[in-house]
Design a protein around this motif. Structure first.
Motif: not given
Length: 486
Positions: A385-410
């Motif tokens: 269940n812990d591993a599944l919980a990580t898998r359930a939210n890791i996609g949203d975290r990656l998407t947000a982090q990529r946008r953060l990288v784009e914003a900070t680089n700009t």
């Protein structure tokens, strides 16, 4: 040697032997009721559709051929796994001993004695020679004591096998994650090198501006702080790379060839696009640590049977045969042969409750084994269940982090342009540069966490025991299961 034999003793011996060979009474009692209080399904974020990824062999699950070669080296050379295999061999020999205890021990012995008899010519000593099978004892296992000990040894052997399987699953996960650590430490080092170069360029620019009197010394020192921070990160990630390689060498049991190490950032660890957890019932079958706890519980039940059997009389057959003579040359003549056979029964009357205390101890051991088994099941569900919980939210975290990288680089690019145009101070550039560097570091950490979560889910579901998906894993029945099937 005397010959002891009568019609009555012959009948007792033959009847006892027939009863013993026909069947023995098991005293182990009913198996305890398991109450793990586990849910019937995984948490809502679990994907229970399809077959569990644990059914896939690790050569089909992992995508990188270099990693697979490293895993094979680890399975062949890892010392923990080698110790687990040796423990299996030890348990196998212990089980063979318990099996041999059901059979009589037969050997041969000889002796010579020089003696004198006061009543028969005391001045003329004589010799006595004997050779043959000394007295041997065969226990008639009416109450199943020997059989119960054999069952306990079998369960312990099976538990040791399962522990070895659990060690392999853990080893594959550790090797994979150490291999990923090496990859992402190298990626972090590359990012730190790039940042150090950019910070050094900024420092050189600010120093020139200070030298010609455009700016004060403060921007120069601020740029120097960033340069030294980046230089410290470079040294830190070089250390992490060396440590990751050292860990890999330890897990593999030998130096890992350089061509098997990842030379760039790993972006994909598995060939599977959907990671299914399967059904909860699959977990109990696929997790060897759970099976080991189940075998230990069964062994505890067998030990209860052995302890209870000691409350009843021990019935044995004893016998001996051989030659005896006072003349060595006539030792093997027909008239010098002798043998004996007969039943033997023993039962301690007053032992001050020792045997009953042993039964109580074995029953307590069973309760302990039951609690350990229930905890192992609960722990397995929690890990999944812990591993599944990580898998359930890791996609949203990656998407947000990529946008953060784009914003900070700009932001960094705009701030740098405004600074060069003389609109903003260097402090704005410095803040934007630090934010961009931190965001890119965070993205690498999340990408590594994403791959690690895939490995962790595969491990917690029990994956890694098979090399290929077509391989079959046979779970042997415990003595409790065999007893229930009778």
């Amino acid at each position: 040697m005397q010959t002891v034999w009568s019609i009555s003793s012959r009948g007792i011996a033959i009847s006892a032997l027939a009863l013993s060979l026909a069947a023995c009474q098991s005293m182990r009692g009913p198996e305890p009721v398991v109450s793990t209080n586990t849910p019937e399904s995984y948490a809502s974020y679990g994907n229970a559709s399809g077959t569990s990824i644990a059914e896939q062999g690790y050569k089909d699950f992992f995508a990188d051929q270099r990693l697979l070669e490293v895993i094979d080296l680890a399975i062949a050379n890892n010392r923990d796994l080698r110790t687990a295999v040796l423990n299996i061999q030890k348990a196998q020999q212990q089980y063979q001993i318990s099996e041999n205890n059901r059979l009589p021990t037969i050997g041969i012995a000889g002796s010579t004695t020089r003696q004198v008899s006061p009543s028969q010519n005391p001045n003329n000593p004589y010799s006595t020679y004997q050779v043959g099978i000394p007295q041997t004892t065969y226990e008639l296992d009416f109450w199943g004591r020997v059989a119960s000990l054999k069952d306990a040894a079998l369960d312990s052997y099976l538990a040791t096998q399962s522990s070895r399987d659990a060690t392999q699953i853990s080893l594959i996960s550790q090797v994979t994650q150490a291999w990923l650590n090496y990859s992402f430490a190298s990626a972090q080092l590359k990012l730190a090198d790039q940042t150090l170069k950019a910070q050094q360029d900024s420092f050189n620019l600010n120093k020139k501006r200070f030298d010609v009197g455009i700016d004060s010394e403060i921007p120069v020192r601020q740029a120097q702080i960033s340069v030294e921070t980046a230089r410290n990160d470079v040294a830190n990630y070089k250390t992490q790379i060396a440590q990751a390689q050292n860990l890999l060498n330890l897990l593999v049991g030998q130096p890992v060839p350089q061509n098997l190490l990842p030379q760039q950032q790993v972006t994909r660890i598995t060939q599977q696009s959907a990671l299914s957890a399967g059904l909860p019932s699959d977990l109990l079958n696929n997790r060897p640590d759970v099976k080991a706890a189940e075998y230990q519980l069964s062994a505890a039940g067998a030990n209860i049977g052995a302890a209870k059997a000691q409350l009843y009389p021990t019935i044995s057959l004893t016998g001996s045969a051989g030659y005896a003579s006072t003349d060595l040359s006539n030792l093997f003549k027909a008239g010098n042969v002798g043998w004996s056979i007969g039943p033997n029964i023993s039962l301690p009357i007053f032992d001050w409750g020792t045997r009953k205390a042993n039964v109580k101890i074995s029953e307590t051991d069973q309760k302990i084994a039951l609690a350990n088994y229930e905890k192992s099941v609960q722990s397995a569900f929690r890990e999944v269940n812990d591993a599944l919980a990580t898998r359930a939210n890791i996609g949203d975290r990656l998407t947000a982090q990529r946008r953060l990288v784009e914003a900070t680089n700009t932001t960094y690019k705009l701030s740098n342009a405004r600074f060069r145009a003389g609109i903003d101070s260097y402090l704005t550039v410095l803040d934007a540069q630090r934010s961009a560097y931190s965001a890119e570091q965070g993205l690498l950490l999340l990408q590594q966490a994403n791959l690690n979560s895939q490995v962790e889910l595969y491990k917690t579901l029990g994956g890694g025991l098979k090399a290929n998906s077509s391989d079959t894993v046979t779970q042997q029945a415990s003595s409790a299961q065999i007893q229930a099937a009778k």
